[in-house]
Every structure is written in C-alpha cells, then in structure tokens.
Design a protein around this motif. Structure first.
Motif, mmCIF file in Angstrom:
data_model
loop_
_atom_site.group_PDB
_atom_site.id
_atom_site.type_symbol
_atom_site.label_atom_id
_atom_site.label_comp_id
_atom_site.label_asym_id
_atom_site.label_seq_id
_atom_site.Cartn_x
_atom_site.Cartn_y
_atom_site.Cartn_z
ATOM 1 N N TYR A 5 3.535 10.267 -7.244
ATOM 2 C CA TYR A 5 4.591 10.638 -8.185
ATOM 3 C C TYR A 5 4.322 10.212 -9.624
ATOM 4 C CZ TYR A 5 7.103 11.832 -3.982
ATOM 5 O OH TYR A 5 7.465 12.390 -2.789
ATOM 6 N N LYS A 6 3.394 9.277 -9.829
ATOM 7 C CA LYS A 6 3.048 8.804 -11.177
ATOM 8 C C LYS A 6 4.279 8.328 -11.944
ATOM 9 C CE LYS A 6 -1.256 10.370 -10.851
ATOM 10 N NZ LYS A 6 -2.126 9.558 -10.077
ATOM 11 N N ASP A 7 5.159 7.609 -11.259
ATOM 12 C CA ASP A 7 6.404 7.149 -11.860
ATOM 13 C C ASP A 7 6.551 5.655 -11.579
ATOM 14 O OD1 ASP A 7 9.056 6.509 -12.514
ATOM 15 O OD2 ASP A 7 9.784 8.489 -11.913
ATOM 16 N N VAL A 8 6.471 4.847 -12.627
ATOM 17 C CA VAL A 8 6.532 3.396 -12.442
ATOM 18 C C VAL A 8 7.912 2.933 -11.993
ATOM 19 C CG1 VAL A 8 4.612 2.871 -13.986
ATOM 20 C CG2 VAL A 8 6.922 3.020 -14.917
ATOM 21 N N ASP A 9 8.959 3.717 -12.277
ATOM 22 C CA ASP A 9 10.289 3.352 -11.800
ATOM 23 C C ASP A 9 10.377 3.453 -10.278
ATOM 24 O OD1 ASP A 9 11.221 2.822 -14.372
ATOM 25 O OD2 ASP A 9 11.863 4.898 -14.682
ATOM 26 N N ILE A 10 9.738 4.478 -9.714
ATOM 27 C CA ILE A 10 9.692 4.612 -8.257
ATOM 28 C C ILE A 10 8.897 3.450 -7.667
ATOM 29 C CG2 ILE A 10 8.778 5.995 -6.338
ATOM 30 C CD1 ILE A 10 9.503 8.493 -7.969
ATOM 31 N N HIS A 11 7.794 3.097 -8.309
ATOM 32 C CA HIS A 11 6.964 1.985 -7.847
ATOM 33 C C HIS A 11 7.757 0.683 -7.843
ATOM 34 C CE1 HIS A 11 3.659 -1.053 -8.371
ATOM 35 N NE2 HIS A 11 3.215 -0.379 -7.325
ATOM 36 N N SER A 34 16.024 1.954 -0.411
ATOM 37 C CA SER A 34 15.877 3.390 -0.117
ATOM 38 C C SER A 34 14.592 3.979 -0.694
ATOM 39 C CB SER A 34 17.086 4.167 -0.637
ATOM 40 O OG SER A 34 17.210 4.023 -2.035
ATOM 41 N N PHE A 35 14.089 3.422 -1.818
ATOM 42 C CA PHE A 35 12.823 3.915 -2.369
ATOM 43 C C PHE A 35 11.687 3.694 -1.375
ATOM 44 C CE2 PHE A 35 15.026 3.300 -6.452
ATOM 45 C CZ PHE A 35 14.717 4.494 -7.094
ATOM 46 N N PHE A 36 11.650 2.490 -0.792
ATOM 47 C CA PHE A 36 10.599 2.186 0.169
ATOM 48 C C PHE A 36 10.685 3.113 1.378
ATOM 49 C CE2 PHE A 36 8.888 -0.084 3.872
ATOM 50 C CZ PHE A 36 7.581 -0.232 3.449
ATOM 51 N N VAL A 37 11.888 3.359 1.847
ATOM 52 C CA VAL A 37 12.079 4.253 2.999
ATOM 53 C C VAL A 37 11.510 5.636 2.681
ATOM 54 C CG1 VAL A 37 13.798 5.446 4.409
ATOM 55 C CG2 VAL A 37 14.057 3.000 3.930
ATOM 56 N N LYS A 38 11.884 6.181 1.521
ATOM 57 C CA LYS A 38 11.402 7.522 1.143
ATOM 58 C C LYS A 38 9.890 7.539 0.949
ATOM 59 C CE LYS A 38 15.272 9.691 1.191
ATOM 60 N NZ LYS A 38 15.578 10.585 2.271
ATOM 61 N N ARG A 92 0.835 -1.209 0.000
ATOM 62 C CA ARG A 92 0.000 0.000 0.000
ATOM 63 C C ARG A 92 0.870 1.259 0.000
ATOM 64 N NH1 ARG A 92 -4.189 1.049 -2.268
ATOM 65 N NH2 ARG A 92 -3.765 3.227 -2.366
ATOM 66 N N VAL A 93 1.969 1.225 0.717
ATOM 67 C CA VAL A 93 2.895 2.365 0.720
ATOM 68 C C VAL A 93 3.394 2.622 -0.708
ATOM 69 C CG1 VAL A 93 5.208 3.103 1.431
ATOM 70 C CG2 VAL A 93 3.616 2.202 3.127
ATOM 71 N N CYS A 94 3.786 1.559 -1.400
ATOM 72 C CA CYS A 94 4.285 1.720 -2.773
ATOM 73 C C CYS A 94 3.178 2.183 -3.716
ATOM 74 C CB CYS A 94 4.901 0.413 -3.260
ATOM 75 S SG CYS A 94 6.374 -0.079 -2.323
ATOM 76 N N GLU A 95 1.970 1.678 -3.524
ATOM 77 C CA GLU A 95 0.840 2.113 -4.360
ATOM 78 C C GLU A 95 0.533 3.595 -4.134
ATOM 79 O OE1 GLU A 95 -0.721 0.145 -6.674
ATOM 80 O OE2 GLU A 95 0.791 -1.337 -6.134
ATOM 81 N N ASP A 96 0.543 4.020 -2.875
ATOM 82 C CA ASP A 96 0.293 5.438 -2.578
ATOM 83 C C ASP A 96 1.389 6.320 -3.159
ATOM 84 O OD1 ASP A 96 -2.002 4.718 -1.233
ATOM 85 O OD2 ASP A 96 -1.143 4.953 0.772
ATOM 86 N N CYS A 97 2.609 5.845 -3.100
ATOM 87 C CA CYS A 97 3.741 6.591 -3.658
ATOM 88 C C CYS A 97 3.576 6.714 -5.184
ATOM 89 C CB CYS A 97 5.031 5.860 -3.308
ATOM 90 S SG CYS A 97 6.487 6.906 -3.239
ATOM 91 N N LEU A 98 3.133 5.646 -5.822
ATOM 92 C CA LEU A 98 2.884 5.693 -7.267
ATOM 93 C C LEU A 98 1.811 6.714 -7.603
ATOM 94 C CD1 LEU A 98 3.280 4.588 -10.148
ATOM 95 C CD2 LEU A 98 1.578 2.842 -9.590
ATOM 96 N N GLU A 99 0.767 6.755 -6.797
ATOM 97 C CA GLU A 99 -0.306 7.729 -7.038
ATOM 98 C C GLU A 99 0.185 9.166 -6.884
ATOM 99 O OE1 GLU A 99 -3.395 7.163 -8.235
ATOM 100 O OE2 GLU A 99 -2.676 5.099 -8.428
#
Length: 108
Positions: free
Chosen positions: A62-68, A79-83, A53-60
């Motif tokens: 930033y709209k960046d699949v690389d971050i996801h 580090s992506f998950f931490v941020k 859910r954290v990663c899904e919210d982050c995708l929503e």
C-alpha cells in the motif's frame, strides 16, 4: 528550435517524476528504520518477527506509512493488523497469527 523546447520540457517532466518516485521510496525506508515499539521487547522474537513481517509486507503493497503504523499499534492487536494479515497471508495462517497476537496482548 521548437523541437528542442519540447524535448527539454519532456526531459524536465520525466526528471521530476523520477525524483518524486525516488523521494517517496526513501521516505518509506527512513520511516521503517525509525519505527520503534515496546512490543519487540514484550513478544518472543519469533512471534514479533512474524507479525512485523505482515506489517512490512502491507507497507510494500500500500506504500502508506499510516497503515504501517496502524498495523503495529497496540502490539499488533488492532483492525489494521487483521486486514494486513488477511491480505498477505493464506486464510488459515492469517487467522492463526491474528489469534496469537490477540492472546499475547491479553497476557502482557
């Protein structure tokens, strides 16, 4: 006659913008549906769902699949998950979830 050309041009530009926006939204949706991870098998379902859910919210946000993808890599121990956790959760919840993900990755 000139106003008709201007209106047609404006209509085309707006249509292109709407199509682009819709296309980007669909690409993210299709990407999210196709992401599979070995972590969903290793993690207990509750912890996996919270981290996911954290990663899904982050995708929503930033709209960046690389971050996801980065957020989910190495079973959320990165580090992506931490941020992302620090961005979408209150500090104490983020710290707790980050620690649980780290502890879990050490065990498995």
């Amino acid at each position: 006659m000139c106003t008709l050309k201007v209106r047609a041009t404006i209509f085309i530009l707006i249509s292109m913008f709407v199509i682009q926006a819709f296309s980007s939204s669909m690409n993210i949706h299709l990407y999210k549906r196709s992401f599979k991870s070995a972590c969903d098998v290793k993690y207990d379902s509750s912890l996996y769902a919270r981290c996911d859910r954290v990663c899904e919210d982050c995708l929503e946000i930033y709209k960046d699949v690389d971050i996801h993808a980065g957020c989910k890599s190495n079973c959320f121990n990165n580090s992506f998950f931490v941020k992302c956790a620090e961005t979408v959760l209150p500090e104490s919840d983020a710290n707790s979830l980050i620690q649980k993900a780290k502890d879990h990755s050490k065990v498995n």
